[in-house]
Design a protein around this motif. Sequence first.
Motif, PDB file in Angstrom:
ATOM      1  N   ARG A 129       0.839  -1.210   0.000  1.00  0.00           N
ATOM      2  CA  ARG A 129       0.000   0.000   0.000  1.00  0.00           C
ATOM      3  C   ARG A 129       0.871   1.255   0.000  1.00  0.00           C
ATOM      4  NH1 ARG A 129      -2.932  -3.213   3.596  1.00  0.00           N
ATOM      5  NH2 ARG A 129      -2.097  -2.122   5.399  1.00  0.00           N
ATOM      6  N   GLU A 130       1.954   1.199   0.755  1.00  0.00           N
ATOM      7  CA  GLU A 130       2.877   2.328   0.837  1.00  0.00           C
ATOM      8  C   GLU A 130       3.492   2.609  -0.541  1.00  0.00           C
ATOM      9  OE1 GLU A 130       5.891   3.255   4.452  1.00  0.00           O
ATOM     10  OE2 GLU A 130       6.348   1.428   3.319  1.00  0.00           O
ATOM     11  N   ALA A 131       3.974   1.579  -1.215  1.00  0.00           N
ATOM     12  CA  ALA A 131       4.617   1.736  -2.518  1.00  0.00           C
ATOM     13  C   ALA A 131       3.634   2.221  -3.586  1.00  0.00           C
ATOM     14  CB  ALA A 131       5.254   0.413  -2.954  1.00  0.00           C
ATOM     15  N   THR A 132       2.453   1.593  -3.644  1.00  0.00           N
ATOM     16  CA  THR A 132       1.485   1.989  -4.668  1.00  0.00           C
ATOM     17  C   THR A 132       0.963   3.400  -4.419  1.00  0.00           C
ATOM     18  OG1 THR A 132      -0.310   0.881  -3.476  1.00  0.00           O
ATOM     19  CG2 THR A 132       0.765  -0.361  -5.249  1.00  0.00           C
ATOM     20  N   SER A 133       0.857   3.793  -3.174  1.00  0.00           N
ATOM     21  CA  SER A 133       0.409   5.148  -2.860  1.00  0.00           C
ATOM     22  C   SER A 133       1.374   6.194  -3.419  1.00  0.00           C
ATOM     23  CB  SER A 133       0.278   5.307  -1.345  1.00  0.00           C
ATOM     24  OG  SER A 133       0.001   6.640  -1.008  1.00  0.00           O
ATOM     25  N   LEU A 134       2.648   5.947  -3.275  1.00  0.00           N
ATOM     26  CA  LEU A 134       3.650   6.897  -3.778  1.00  0.00           C
ATOM     27  C   LEU A 134       3.629   6.969  -5.305  1.00  0.00           C
ATOM     28  CD1 LEU A 134       6.606   6.036  -1.376  1.00  0.00           C
ATOM     29  CD2 LEU A 134       5.207   8.115  -1.360  1.00  0.00           C
ATOM     30  N   VAL A 135       3.534   5.824  -5.957  1.00  0.00           N
ATOM     31  CA  VAL A 135       3.517   5.806  -7.421  1.00  0.00           C
ATOM     32  C   VAL A 135       2.223   6.424  -7.943  1.00  0.00           C
ATOM     33  CG1 VAL A 135       3.596   4.299  -9.453  1.00  0.00           C
ATOM     34  CG2 VAL A 135       5.112   3.862  -7.522  1.00  0.00           C
ATOM     35  N   ARG A 136       1.113   6.154  -7.252  1.00  0.00           N
ATOM     36  CA  ARG A 136      -0.166   6.742  -7.663  1.00  0.00           C
ATOM     37  C   ARG A 136      -0.122   8.263  -7.568  1.00  0.00           C
ATOM     38  NH1 ARG A 136      -3.167   4.308  -4.285  1.00  0.00           N
ATOM     39  NH2 ARG A 136      -3.447   2.443  -5.521  1.00  0.00           N
ATOM     40  N   ARG A 137       0.624   8.795  -6.600  1.00  0.00           N
ATOM     41  CA  ARG A 137       0.748  10.251  -6.444  1.00  0.00           C
ATOM     42  C   ARG A 137       1.615  10.884  -7.523  1.00  0.00           C
ATOM     43  NH1 ARG A 137       2.464  10.592  -0.402  1.00  0.00           N
ATOM     44  NH2 ARG A 137       4.327  11.296  -1.492  1.00  0.00           N
ATOM     45  N   GLY A 138       2.264  10.058  -8.363  1.00  0.00           N
ATOM     46  CA  GLY A 138       3.036  10.596  -9.475  1.00  0.00           C
ATOM     47  C   GLY A 138       4.535  10.427  -9.356  1.00  0.00           C
ATOM     48  N   LEU A 139       5.022   9.831  -8.278  1.00  0.00           N
ATOM     49  CA  LEU A 139       6.448   9.591  -8.151  1.00  0.00           C
ATOM     50  C   LEU A 139       6.851   8.433  -9.053  1.00  0.00           C
ATOM     51  CD1 LEU A 139       5.816  11.203  -5.511  1.00  0.00           C
ATOM     52  CD2 LEU A 139       7.570   9.849  -4.407  1.00  0.00           C
TER      53      LEU A 139
END
Length: 186
Positions: A129-139
């Motif tokens: 969840r932590e990883a996908t959250s960051l990528v979803r935010r555009g990182l």
Amino acid sequence: MIAVHARYRGREKGRAAVVERSAEALGTLPGIGAFEILGVEDIRTIADTPEASLNLIMALLSDGSWAIGLGFADSEANALATASKAVGVKAGQVRVVVDKQGATTEASDIAAAFALLAHVLHKRTFEGREATSLVRRGLNQNEAAAELGISKQAISQRLHAAGWPAEQAGWQLTLNLITRAADQAD
């Protein structure tokens, strides 16, 4: 018009406060109007675009404590009423009603796509969840890895284990289905 009605089915104490805080936080998503709070555990709103409705439902599914109704109709009032009719009783499920003659196929296809997305979301670990959250935010993966203090290979492994490619494919499919249903309901 597209409306979303969500019913809180979580186990938190102080349900009314949880629902109110959730409505306030979710109301900050792009393309989502202010929520109407109905009773202790229900909220509903109009989404400006198919993408906004999808992002809202993904947030609700990620939480896992909401039964969700998605309604399509030719007016705001009809869409809200349709979404309210669609909301089910089981957390993590999305029921869909398209207020148009012969629209059962669209509704069942959208509900099926959300069921698959919910499955992917509920299988995630905290790290996923932590990883996908960051990528979803555009990182990008390098930036996400730096943010978490891990290697690019580790972030790539976390995204793969979290089902990120499946989520992206499911997200696009669901967006296409919602867009078609919204066009037909207008």
